[in-house]
Design an enzyme around this catalytic site. Structure first.
Site, PDB file in Angstrom:
ATOM      1  CG  HIS A  77      -1.470   1.371   1.695  1.00 29.97           C
ATOM      2  ND1 HIS A  77      -2.465   1.759   0.648  1.00 29.97           N
ATOM      3  CD2 HIS A  77      -1.298   2.249   2.541  1.00 29.97           C
ATOM      4  CE1 HIS A  77      -2.756   3.115   1.265  1.00 29.97           C
ATOM      5  NE2 HIS A  77      -2.183   3.369   2.382  1.00 29.97           N
ATOM      6  CG  ASP A 106       6.204  18.114 -26.288  1.00 27.93           C
ATOM      7  OD1 ASP A 106       6.441  17.702 -25.422  1.00 27.93           O
ATOM      8  OD2 ASP A 106       5.236  17.700 -27.187  1.00 27.93           O
ATOM      9  CD1 TRP A 142       6.452   3.188   4.065  1.00 30.93           C
ATOM     10  CD2 TRP A 142       7.416   4.112   2.334  1.00 30.93           C
ATOM     11  NE1 TRP A 142       6.725   4.326   4.355  1.00 30.93           N
ATOM     12  CE2 TRP A 142       7.378   5.034   3.258  1.00 30.93           C
ATOM     13  CE3 TRP A 142       7.832   4.250   1.108  1.00 30.93           C
ATOM     14  CZ2 TRP A 142       8.160   6.256   3.030  1.00 30.93           C
ATOM     15  CZ3 TRP A 142       8.688   5.544   1.051  1.00 30.93           C
ATOM     16  CH2 TRP A 142       8.723   6.349   1.824  1.00 30.93           C
ATOM     17  CB  SER A 169      10.613   6.205 -14.331  1.00 32.48           C
ATOM     18  OG  SER A 169       9.561   7.064 -14.501  1.00 32.48           O
ATOM     19  CB  SER A 170      12.001   9.309 -10.498  1.00 35.04           C
ATOM     20  OG  SER A 170      10.708   8.833 -10.024  1.00 35.04           O
ATOM     21  CG  HIS A 253      12.352  14.329   5.748  1.00 32.89           C
ATOM     22  ND1 HIS A 253      11.224  14.133   6.445  1.00 32.89           N
ATOM     23  CD2 HIS A 253      12.132  15.665   5.499  1.00 32.89           C
ATOM     24  CE1 HIS A 253      10.467  15.084   6.832  1.00 32.89           C
ATOM     25  NE2 HIS A 253      10.998  16.079   6.289  1.00 32.89           N
ATOM     26  CD  GLU A 255       9.345  10.168  -2.565  1.00 31.60           C
ATOM     27  OE1 GLU A 255      10.374  10.381  -3.464  1.00 31.60           O
ATOM     28  OE2 GLU A 255       8.397   9.709  -3.162  1.00 31.60           O
ATOM     29  CE1 TYR A 257       8.642  19.126   3.963  1.00 35.93           C
ATOM     30  CE2 TYR A 257      10.538  17.960   3.965  1.00 35.93           C
ATOM     31  CZ  TYR A 257       9.629  18.470   4.657  1.00 35.93           C
ATOM     32  OH  TYR A 257       9.475  18.904   5.995  1.00 35.93           O
ATOM     33  CB  SER A 268       0.534  28.792  -5.177  1.00 33.75           C
ATOM     34  OG  SER A 268       0.978  28.294  -4.012  1.00 33.75           O
ATOM     35  CG  HIS A 302      12.582  14.249  11.613  1.00 31.42           C
ATOM     36  ND1 HIS A 302      12.344  15.308  11.020  1.00 31.42           N
ATOM     37  CD2 HIS A 302      11.990  13.154  10.567  1.00 31.42           C
ATOM     38  CE1 HIS A 302      11.804  15.337   9.676  1.00 31.42           C
ATOM     39  NE2 HIS A 302      11.519  13.879   9.438  1.00 31.42           N
ATOM     40  CG  HIS A 303      11.915   9.832   9.232  1.00 29.38           C
ATOM     41  ND1 HIS A 303      10.609   9.862   8.792  1.00 29.38           N
ATOM     42  CD2 HIS A 303      12.122  10.962   8.484  1.00 29.38           C
ATOM     43  CE1 HIS A 303      10.263  10.608   8.046  1.00 29.38           C
ATOM     44  NE2 HIS A 303      11.034  11.421   7.672  1.00 29.38           N
ATOM     45  CB  THR A 328       5.459  24.878   6.207  1.00 17.02           C
ATOM     46  OG1 THR A 328       6.499  24.113   6.040  1.00 17.02           O
ATOM     47  CG2 THR A 328       4.343  24.002   6.047  1.00 17.02           C
ATOM     48  CE  LYS A 331       6.026  26.799  -0.097  1.00 18.91           C
ATOM     49  NZ  LYS A 331       5.426  27.607  -1.425  1.00 18.91           N
ATOM     50  NE  ARG A 450       3.699   2.850  10.765  1.00 20.79           N
ATOM     51  CZ  ARG A 450       4.575   3.441   9.980  1.00 20.79           C
ATOM     52  NH1 ARG A 450       5.571   4.206  10.499  1.00 20.79           N
ATOM     53  NH2 ARG A 450       4.394   3.518   8.662  1.00 20.79           N
TER      54      ARG A 450
END
Lengths: 526, 283
Positions: A77, A106, A142, A169-170, A253, A255, A257, A268, A302-303, A328, A331, A450
């Site tokens: 998932h 293009d 994951w 790809s990315s 991390h 990622e 963002y 925006s 921090h993870h 943040t 924003k 979890r």
């Protein structure tokens, strides 16, 4: 912004027709459409896994799925939603919108653009196909932490190669976007006139190029530890399983963002249109986005507050993380200030945008709570964390994607989205989302871990509520499919070139639906 | 360069990307099958590589024809420059992951493993001196010294950077002989480097008892030098392609970005080696 639009000639795709058109296309609109359809299919696939998870958690005890399969579901998932749904959806938006917004004919590398997309189905085949091989899919979560990920069966190897292919790809997609924005802007489109969606994607693409190779390195080390006898994550050989966590979160991390900055960009674009005011603090938005990107590289641990890192390390990563609240906050302040005394109307895109600000801000605040090391040690690996990241990824990224889809649907299909059904979709999603995920905060604070299919009796009520909400949320997405199919079939009110009254930007100067080729002669932006 | 090319070149629909996708699917699925000894793994794997080679030849061939056919204007050229720079940045980050792992292991985790509770309760007597194959290593090994072949290889790669620059000057000044000779020397130096590297690996396995499975030292040593060697191989292939293009009369003093991109890549590989030489072999 004023623009001189030359005549839009030959509107039809040339080259192969039928399926081969889609396989060989070099057109950014075709490729964008494929990205969006692919991501929606993966969203439904990942959603079905989520519903299986929630069905198991409806009651304490083991009812629906076997524990090993539950672990496979939570792992896949996450991987499917992050790499298969949200990232490709944003790339689909980028493909459709960036050339239209900067006045380019293009993307910079149209053939490579095709390959970036067509690498995703093979990756999806490897990832989803891993459910059907001996031993099943990876059940290591994951994040694929060793030592568990070292022990998994061949499904784990399929996930590793899927990640490698998605990484290729990315990186190609990101390089394409960076080069397109830096090199393909219409005359007069200076960097500080760039629509904010393009700015956020430029910075996102930079993050992608910087961290996807790091993820590739991390899973390569997993692969060699699994099959070639290396000891990177094996303490007996002098390695360290925590090393994987460091390398993974150095990717992971930034990622998050990557998953949220384009959402900021979409919001925006939407809010100024429906507040009928220019965006408040454009330059500060750009700098805030860049600051978030820079800070994202120095907060990864921090993870990992519970891995036993030195206290000085915990303090550094705690304070660095809390710093991110500043840009943040800039924003959120700017969005609210844009709406302040605006002449607002609440069509579907604006509903999603305002809903986004409300729920994303809650996710941001719980993020701040998670950032505080002494609290995080209590709530680490509980449902509080699950609640937090679903508030930023579903209520953040996904809600913004929906907002953007309603906002640009007239440009893609030539039809206005059905307002009545769109509003129904929004309210059903908003209510059921909160029914699903708000109780998870309480469960996490009460200590429910979890990634476990069973739980103690005192957690039963909130889990039952969350499961009901989850099925409501899942079904609500079929309403979205209805809106899209309706517009794609050409039903509903035809859209004008400027589909929304106060919409600003080059994409609103071409007809709706956008012709196959646009801006073959660059417009001049004054 | 054709000055009328103010329109950005957008290629026609192409069949090559889907071949690339099929290639990587076969490659990935074949590798998974091979590693787990299920089904015809090696066949699928090598079929994937074959399709990939077909795709690379076809795709790059088309790009070369488009470039020599004058379809790329100044802005396409700028796109290539930006993209090669960003690609090399992504490679830098790829190596950074492995160098970061090495630094973390050497500076933090191995000393932690040899101190405090770890040493007292788990691995008594483990000193944590680098190089180490870990606390459970049964056999001894000899680490790779820096001042034999590796130092020679450093010299070889640095020289190859110089010969490549000399060849580039020849290209700019229209001296095709200098270009050809410089390129040829660079390729030969690159191949010499690779030959030495292969010899060094045999030496490690046969004489030093140093293997990929030799704990964390063997893991980091072979992973870092192996990926670097892979990049030198790719660079040498790129240089060889450039050599044959030069033989075919390609490139003009003002239009030769493929050559420059190869040179950027070669210098990047060179710089990685210098860091590698210092932190993997020397210190």
């Amino acid at each position: 912004m004023a623009a001189v639009i030359p005549d839009q000639s030959h509107d039809h795709p040339h080259g192969p027709s039928g399926l081969m058109r889609w396989i060989t296309t070099t057109n950014h609109k075709d490729i964008g459409t494929m990205y969006l359809i692919f991501s929606f299919i993966m969203f439904l696939a990942g959603g079905v896994m989520a519903l299986a998870i929630r069905a198991e958690l409806f009651q304490p005890g083991l009812q629906v799925v076997a524990p090993e399969f539950f672990n496979q579901l939570t792992s896949l998932h996450g991987l499917v939603m992050v790499f298969g749904a949200i990232m490709p959806a944003f790339v689909g938006f980028a493909n459709w919108q960036i050339p239209l917004m900067i006045g380019a004919s293009d993307m910079a590398f149209a053939r490579m653009n095709n390959w970036s997309f067509w690498l995703l189905p093979p990756a999806a085949i490897l990832l989803i196909g891993s459910f059907f091989v001996p031993g099943g899919a990876t059940g290591a979560g994951w994040t694929l932490y060793p030592p568990l990920s070292i022990q998994m069966g061949m499904g784990m190897d399929m996930a590793i190669f899927a990640i490698h292919i998605m990484g290729v790809s990315s990186i190609m997609g990101a390089i394409n976007i960076v080069v397109t924005i830096l090199n393909m802007r219409a005359p007069g489109m200076t960097m500080m006139k760039l629509p904010l969606f393009c700015w956020t994607w430029l910075i996102t693409a930079y993050l992608l190029i910087a961290v996807m190779p790091v993820l590739a390195g991390a899973v390569t080390m997993l692969l060699t530890d699994r099959h070639f006898g290396t000891s990177f994550f094996n303490a007996a050989g002098g390695g360290d399983p925590v090393l994987y966590q460091h390398v993974f979160w150095f990717f992971g991390h930034p990622e998050v963002y990557i998953l949220i900055l384009p959402a900021f960009g979409i919001i925006s674009q939407i809010i100024p249109t429906f507040a009928r005011k220019p965006l408040f603090g454009y330059a500060s938005m750009v700098y805030a986005t860049a600051s978030i990107a820079v800070l994202s590289f120095i907060v990864w641990a921090h993870h990992m507050f519970t891995t036993g890192m030195p206290v000085t390390g915990q303090l550094f990563f705690m304070y660095a993380t809390m710093l991110i609240a500043v840009p943040t906050g800039v924003k959120v302040f700017n969005w609210v200030a844009t709406m302040w005394r605006g002449s607002m109307s609440f069509e579907s895109p604006m509903l999603w945008a305002t809903g986004f600000i409300f729920v994303f801000t809650m996710g941001g605040f719980t993020g701040l709570i998670c950032a505080i090391a002494p609290i995080d040690i209590q709530i680490h690996d509980t449902y509080y964390v699950v609640a937090h990241f679903h508030y930023v990824m579903v209520a953040g990224s996904l809600f913004a994607l929906f907002g953007g889809a309603y906002y640009w649907l007239p440009k893609w299909t030539g039809r206005m989205p059905d307002e009545r059904i769109g509003k129904l979709h929004f309210w059903c999603s908003m209510v059921s989302f909160n029914i699903t995920f708000f109780p998870l905060h309480f469960l996490g604070l009460a200590g429910m871990p979890r990634r476990v299919p069973d739980y103690a009796l005192q957690f039963a009520d909130f889990n039952a509520i969350a499961t009901v909400g989850a099925f409501g949320f899942g079904l609500s997405q079929l309403i979205f499919l209805w809106v899209i199919v309706k517009a794609a079939r050409g039903e509903g009110q035809p859209a004008a070139a400027r589909a929304w009254e106060n919409a600003d930007g080059l994409e609103w100067t071409v007809p709706s639906p956008a012709p196959h080729h646009t801006f073959e002669e660059a417009p001049v932006v004054r | 360069m054709n000055p009328s090319l103010d329109k950005y070149f957008v290629p026609e629909p192409s069949k090559y990307p889907i071949f690339g996708s099929i290639a990587l699917l076969l490659f990935g699925a074949g590798a998974v099958m091979w590693l787990n000894e299920v089904g015809p793994g090696p066949i699928v794997f090598f079929l994937g590589i074959a399709v990939l080679i077909y795709m690379l030849f076809g795709w790059f061939g088309q790009v070369v024809r488009e470039s020599e056919g004058g379809k790329y204007g100044k802005r396409v050229d700028a796109s290539f420059r930006w993209s090669m720079g960003w690609f090399i940045f992504s490679e830098v980050m790829f190596f950074a992951a492995f160098f970061g792992a090495l630094f973390y292991i050497r500076v933090l985790s191995v000393p932690w493993l040899a101190s405090g509770d770890n040493e007292a309760l788990l691995w008594q007597g483990f000193t944590g001196n680098w190089p180490t194959a870990g606390p459970t290593a049964a056999e001894t090994f000899t680490p790779m010294g820096a001042w034999g072949i590796p130092a020679l290889n450093t010299l070889i790669l640095l020289t190859s950077g110089a010969t490549l620059t000399w060849a580039h000057h020849g290209l700019i000044k229209g001296r095709r002989d200098q270009l050809r000779n410089g390129l040829l020397m660079t390729i030969l130096l690159g191949l010499t480097f690779l030959g030495f590297q292969i010899y060094e690996y045999f030496h490690a396995y046969a004489d030093l008892n140093l293997r990929l499975t030799t704990g964390i030292y063997g893991s980091t040593f072979f992973m870092l030098t192996g990926f670097h060697g892979l990049h030198v191989t790719i660079g040498a292939i790129m240089l060889t392609v450039m050599f044959f293009r030069v033989q075919a009369g390609h490139f003009r003093p003002d239009h030769h970005f493929a050559f420059e991109a190869t040179a950027w890549y070669w210098h990047f590989v060179d710089v990685v080696w210098l860091i590698l030489f210092v932190v993997v072999y020397w210190l």
